[in-house]
Design an enzyme around this catalytic site. Structure first.
Site, PDB file in Angstrom:
ATOM      1  N   ASN A 254       0.839  -1.202   0.000  1.00 53.07           N
ATOM      2  CA  ASN A 254       0.000   0.000   0.000  1.00 53.07           C
ATOM      3  C   ASN A 254       0.873   1.251   0.000  1.00 53.07           C
ATOM      4  O   ASN A 254       2.105   1.147   0.126  1.00 53.07           O
ATOM      5  CB  ASN A 254      -0.942  -0.029   1.210  1.00 53.07           C
ATOM      6  N   CYS A 256       1.758   3.539   2.118  1.00 49.83           N
ATOM      7  CA  CYS A 256       2.660   3.800   3.249  1.00 49.83           C
ATOM      8  C   CYS A 256       3.589   2.639   3.546  1.00 49.83           C
ATOM      9  O   CYS A 256       4.416   2.733   4.466  1.00 49.83           O
ATOM     10  CB  CYS A 256       1.850   4.154   4.493  1.00 49.83           C
ATOM     11  N   GLU A 258       3.186  -0.417   4.807  1.00 53.56           N
ATOM     12  CA  GLU A 258       3.045  -1.371   5.903  1.00 53.56           C
ATOM     13  C   GLU A 258       2.229  -2.601   5.537  1.00 53.56           C
ATOM     14  O   GLU A 258       2.173  -3.570   6.303  1.00 53.56           O
ATOM     15  CB  GLU A 258       2.411  -0.702   7.137  1.00 53.56           C
TER      16      GLU A 258
END
Length: 558
Positions: A254, A256, A258
């Protein structure tokens, strides 16, 4: 509270939480019987109203409303054909319009100047196509519920890797993308041995040339030092933990970083505000693990319900998501928790606390997912998964994740994710040019308890995110309120690794560096992250970009 386009309040905070709670509680009706949660809406409402737990932003925005798109994280495939590329752009637009973020691996696209047999021309390469995705995001974000976000990944052995590494040295380029280089174990071995490694044309599977691994790594380090990008993801670490390898390798995350996901998978996230779970103890405050265990169980149930209540933007996403039922339960408020426990973030005991806390969260979350599985059934791909071979039965293929919690930590009034405080006083730049200046409430209380005037030291707080040089602040307060730039790069990475050990997916954490940090600091962070089996890493040297979300004053990037 929620406002419309004219600034009129349309929904108060209690109404917002009731809307979400009553909607997510409807999933209980799918599983009738004695295990159904009685008064589920009330439980969910009180959980959120106490600010002990909040789901990701799309759930906050869309639950109980016509859109009903509740997931934050998506990964879309990009195959080596014009039709696949343009289809991915369309799918990206639909996801952004619904409030989600998208991740892509562009590693399957043939390199620049490679043969295009259908036209007998030359390929333009993955970077040129990435610009189309970036432009589409610019258009869609104007009418969407929030600004779209993307992750773009290219394998380190792709022939166009050097162009990709340098892409964001022009800070006006690709401003709707985070970039990460997909690092392989073969590359890291070549780097350790100071050898060349092959670049592979994805169309033919054959080597095009060989580059010195040290040269490529140095380029990557220099770019990350200069602008904070690209980051790295460690593909082999990610796939070693891939719960369903029978469905394919994981190639992207995704925006970001994580949440590593397979093609078309989505994931719903939520975070527990651990600063709310401190109780008095002798001789010092302690974590209330009994109450935290109850919260974890309820949070896992909530997130599993979200999967059933979600209206997916594409049928392919619905199919992929339901076959693995991935959720991402994490924490926020960790820095606040340490302050409440009187533990400095940059201490060895803080690492120990992170290890024990996240180990507890994971154990309780896995047990909660197991109990749900006995009641509702295991995720459909369970029988062929790694979990089955390891005699681990769960409702959800992944359960724990550490997300950045940028928006929901603001709502909860706590520190973001597992990050240290950026500053004791922080200027946060939000949407539409809004600027919010905040002084940490525990710091303000301690200053006043020592008989000091907070207003008199405001100038000191605005001059730098660190207060270690401000001698009129008592030494014990300075020691407790260490900020991001007080923490050595190595300690940042060790903290991320402590949480990664108990995270099924990944960990979103920024290695914030002062403006004086060197390229060697960046290199050390990348190498240590790989050694400690992190799944990715992002560094950011303060002042390396013209605009940044956090600073300590309007005039100083800090």
């Amino acid at each position: 509270m929620t406002k419309n386009d004219h600034g009129t309040v349309t929904e108060t905070v209690p109404e917002l939480f009731w809307r979400i709670a009553t909607d997510i509680a409807q999933a209980e009706q799918l599983y009738p019987g004695p295990t159904r949660l009685v008064h589920a809406a009330r439980h969910f409402y009180e959980f959120m109203a106490r600010l002990e737990f909040l789901p990701n932003s799309p759930t906050l925005m869309n639950a109980g409303r016509p859109l009903q798109q509740l997931a934050a994280c998506f990964v879309l495939p990009v195959e080596d054909s014009l039709s696949s590329i343009l289809e991915a752009v369309k799918q990206q637009a639909l996801i952004h319009q619904s409030g989600g973020g998208t991740g892509f691996s562009f590693s399957r696209l043939r390199p620049q100047d490679d043969l295009v047999s259908s036209t007998q021309g030359n390929a333009s390469g993955p970077v040129s196509f990435m610009r189309i995705f970036n432009m589409a995001t610019d258009v869609i974000k104007q009418g969407g519920t929030r600004r779209g976000a993307n992750m773009g990944i290219l394998r380190v052995d792709h022939p166009d890797i050097l162009e990709f590494i340098g892409l964001k040295q022009d800070q006006s380029a690709m401003n709707n993308f985070n970039l990460s280089v997909g690092i392989t174990s073969d590359f890291m071995r070549a780097l350790a041995r100071r050898r060349r490694y092959p670049l592979i044309n994805p169309r033919t599977g054959k080597s095009t040339k060989r580059l010195p691994a040290t040269m490529v790594f140095d380029r990557l380090v220099q770019a990350a030092w200069a602008t904070g990008e690209p980051g790295v993801i460690f593909l082999d670490h990610i796939n070693a933990d891939n719960p369903t390898p029978q469905l394919g390798d994981i190639e992207a995350t995704n925006p970001c970083g994580e949440q590593p996901l397979l093609a078309y998978e989505s994931c719903t996230l939520g975070s527990i505000n651990v600063s709310k779970f401190v109780r008095p103890g002798r001789p010092a405050p302690v974590i209330d693990y009994e109450r935290l265990a109850t919260a974890i169980t309820l949070a896992v149930r909530f997130l599993d319900n979200v999967i059933d209540r979600n209206h997916y933007p594409l049928k392919e996403i619905e199919i992929a998501t339901l076959r693995t039922r991935k959720i991402g339960l994490g924490i926020m408020g960790f820095a606040d928790l340490l302050i409440a426990l009187n533990i400095p973030y940059d201490s060895e005991i803080a690492i120990q606390q992170a290890t024990s806390l996240m180990s507890f969260v994971r154990a309780q979350a896995h047990e909660a997912s197991h109990r749900l599985g006995t009641q509702r059934g295991w995720f459909p791909e369970h029988r062929s998964s790694r979990l089955q071979s390891r005699h681990m039965q769960r409702r959800n293929a992944t359960v724990t994740t550490i997300a950045p919690t940028g928006t929901i930590s603001l709502i909860a009034g706590c520190s973001a994710g597992i990050e240290p405080l950026y500053g004791v006083r922080v200027l946060r730049r939000a949407m539409d040019g809004l600027e919010l200046t905040m002084v940490h409430p525990a710091f303000a209380r301690m200053i006043r308890a020592h008989g000091l005037d907070l207003d008199q030291i405001q100038t000191d707080l605005g001059a730098s995110p660190s207060i270690q040089h401000v001698t009129r602040i008592p030494k014990d307060i300075r020691r407790l309120f260490v900020t991001a730039h007080d923490v050595a790069p190595r300690q940042h990475v060790r903290m991320q690794a402590a949480f990664q050990r108990s995270s099924d997916s990944g960990v979103s954490k920024t290695i914030n560096l002062p403006s004086t940090a060197t390229e060697s600091d960046v290199a050390e962070a990348f190498l240590l992250a790989h050694e400690l089996k992190c799944k990715g890493l992002t560094v950011f040297r303060s002042g390396s970009r013209e605009a940044q979300v956090l600073s300590c004053s309007p005039s100083l990037p800090c």
